[in-house]
Scaffold this active site. Sequence first.
Site, PDB file in Angstrom:
ATOM      1  N   ASP A  85       0.393  33.173   6.695  1.00 50.72           N
ATOM      2  CA  ASP A  85       0.742  33.406   8.224  1.00 50.72           C
ATOM      3  C   ASP A  85       0.073  32.085   8.789  1.00 50.72           C
ATOM      4  OD1 ASP A  85       2.284  35.149  10.477  1.00 50.72           O
ATOM      5  OD2 ASP A  85       0.354  34.655  11.192  1.00 50.72           O
ATOM      6  N   ILE A  86       0.660  31.483   9.907  1.00 52.66           N
ATOM      7  CA  ILE A  86       0.105  30.374  10.664  1.00 52.66           C
ATOM      8  C   ILE A  86      -0.964  31.131  11.539  1.00 52.66           C
ATOM      9  CG2 ILE A  86       0.329  28.248  11.972  1.00 52.66           C
ATOM     10  CD1 ILE A  86       2.977  28.079  10.734  1.00 52.66           C
ATOM     11  N   ASN A 136       3.105  27.234  20.238  1.00 50.00           N
ATOM     12  CA  ASN A 136       4.211  27.457  21.034  1.00 50.00           C
ATOM     13  C   ASN A 136       4.036  27.306  22.544  1.00 50.00           C
ATOM     14  OD1 ASN A 136       6.104  27.040  19.029  1.00 50.00           O
ATOM     15  ND2 ASN A 136       6.413  29.286  18.644  1.00 50.00           N
ATOM     16  N   ARG A 183      -6.461  26.213  -2.463  1.00 50.86           N
ATOM     17  CA  ARG A 183      -6.168  24.817  -2.454  1.00 50.86           C
ATOM     18  C   ARG A 183      -5.083  24.514  -1.214  1.00 50.86           C
ATOM     19  NH1 ARG A 183      -4.143  24.345  -7.041  1.00 50.86           N
ATOM     20  NH2 ARG A 183      -1.933  23.946  -6.416  1.00 50.86           N
ATOM     21  N   HIS A 235       8.443  25.009  21.652  1.00 46.62           N
ATOM     22  CA  HIS A 235       8.966  25.144  20.281  1.00 46.62           C
ATOM     23  C   HIS A 235       9.314  23.974  19.358  1.00 46.62           C
ATOM     24  CE1 HIS A 235       8.918  29.531  20.762  1.00 46.62           C
ATOM     25  NE2 HIS A 235       9.311  29.417  22.272  1.00 46.62           N
ATOM     26  N   ASP A 271       8.188  24.098  15.807  1.00 42.21           N
ATOM     27  CA  ASP A 271       9.012  24.031  14.637  1.00 42.21           C
ATOM     28  C   ASP A 271       8.537  22.653  13.510  1.00 42.21           C
ATOM     29  OD1 ASP A 271      10.609  25.979  15.528  1.00 42.21           O
ATOM     30  OD2 ASP A 271      12.278  24.648  16.513  1.00 42.21           O
ATOM     31  N   GLU A 282       6.654  32.461  11.688  1.00 42.13           N
ATOM     32  CA  GLU A 282       5.626  31.479  11.166  1.00 42.13           C
ATOM     33  C   GLU A 282       4.840  32.088   9.726  1.00 42.13           C
ATOM     34  OE1 GLU A 282       3.799  34.213  14.009  1.00 42.13           O
ATOM     35  OE2 GLU A 282       5.481  33.162  13.886  1.00 42.13           O
TER      36      GLU A 282
END
Length: 356
Positions: A214-215, A222, A277, A227, A231, A257
């Site tokens: 998850d970012i 955003n 990594r 957005h 994206d 995300e």
Amino acid sequence: MQPAAAPTDKNTDIASAVVATMRQLGVLGLPRNYEIFYEALSGTNRELSLAVLALSNRPTQDELDKIGRAFFAQNHGPSIVEHARDVIARELEEVAALLRSERSHIEKYGRILDETSSGLSNRSLLSQDLLQKIANAMSIATNSTIDHGRQIASTLSDKTAELESVKSKLEEYKRLADTDPLTQIWNRRAFDKQITNIYTSNKGILFNALILADIDRFKDINDRYGHPVGDKIIQIIAEIFQTSIRGDMFVARTGGEEFALIIEGASEDATYEIAERIRALIEQTPFTSSQTGMNYGTVTVSMGICMASEAEGPEDLYTKADRALYRSKVSGRNRVTKHSTMAGRAGKSWLLYKKD
């Protein structure tokens, strides 16, 4: 990527531009048409933008739906399947008619053979002239049957080619329906099928692992840049995921995300090394605008790992990997956590997890 000084204003500008463009081109205000022009004008999909630019000054709905099927297949699935069904039904009916025609022709040829045989059995009536007529009749009937058979074979070949074309289109639709339109990697639909397949065999359970990613603080990205920038960052991260694993491994975008990787044939330690990594590579990647040179800062991801053998099924595997992901989040983000190392794995605190 173009940064936005005021994201809300930028999104409003895009929406206004979409409406104005559609009105100028005489495009109906259908949701599927709006989706096409929004994606094109936001600049997040270059191929889609080029396809829209290639439209005429007054594009027809068929032209727009063709673009929609190419770039948003998941929203056009029923029409594609319905069209394929109609084509297949029509082609099969025509094939059946051809076969009936061939049967009728062969039956007629059989009657000619029977009549000829009866004539030849009556030797008292035979003469050279009669034999010549019988031979001519047989030659004509045989040639006609052969020609008809060739025509049937040629037509059947054409029908087969048409059915193969339909099959190819259905296979392409299936691929597109399982593909995330923004990143061109697998989507949640494909992921659900893939994770279920793990538990169809003991081999799958023993030699598969799930990584959820998850970012970090994506909502802030955003809100700050808009957005379209978000994206683009998702696209870059998806490419990093895809190019950092073997071609036979599975990577999907499972949410806004959120990403998932199914790693086959690797131990837990090896799976952790793969995740670590990728995490480090994303952290080191510069996220800047190619047009303005603006630097959007460091982007990081948090990850959670669970081996398939630690779970009772696909839902349990996802839940446990998500718990490990939550642990990475609450421990400071930008890190990888193995479910097997978590104390009190059955705790309920993971239910508090909210994506940021």
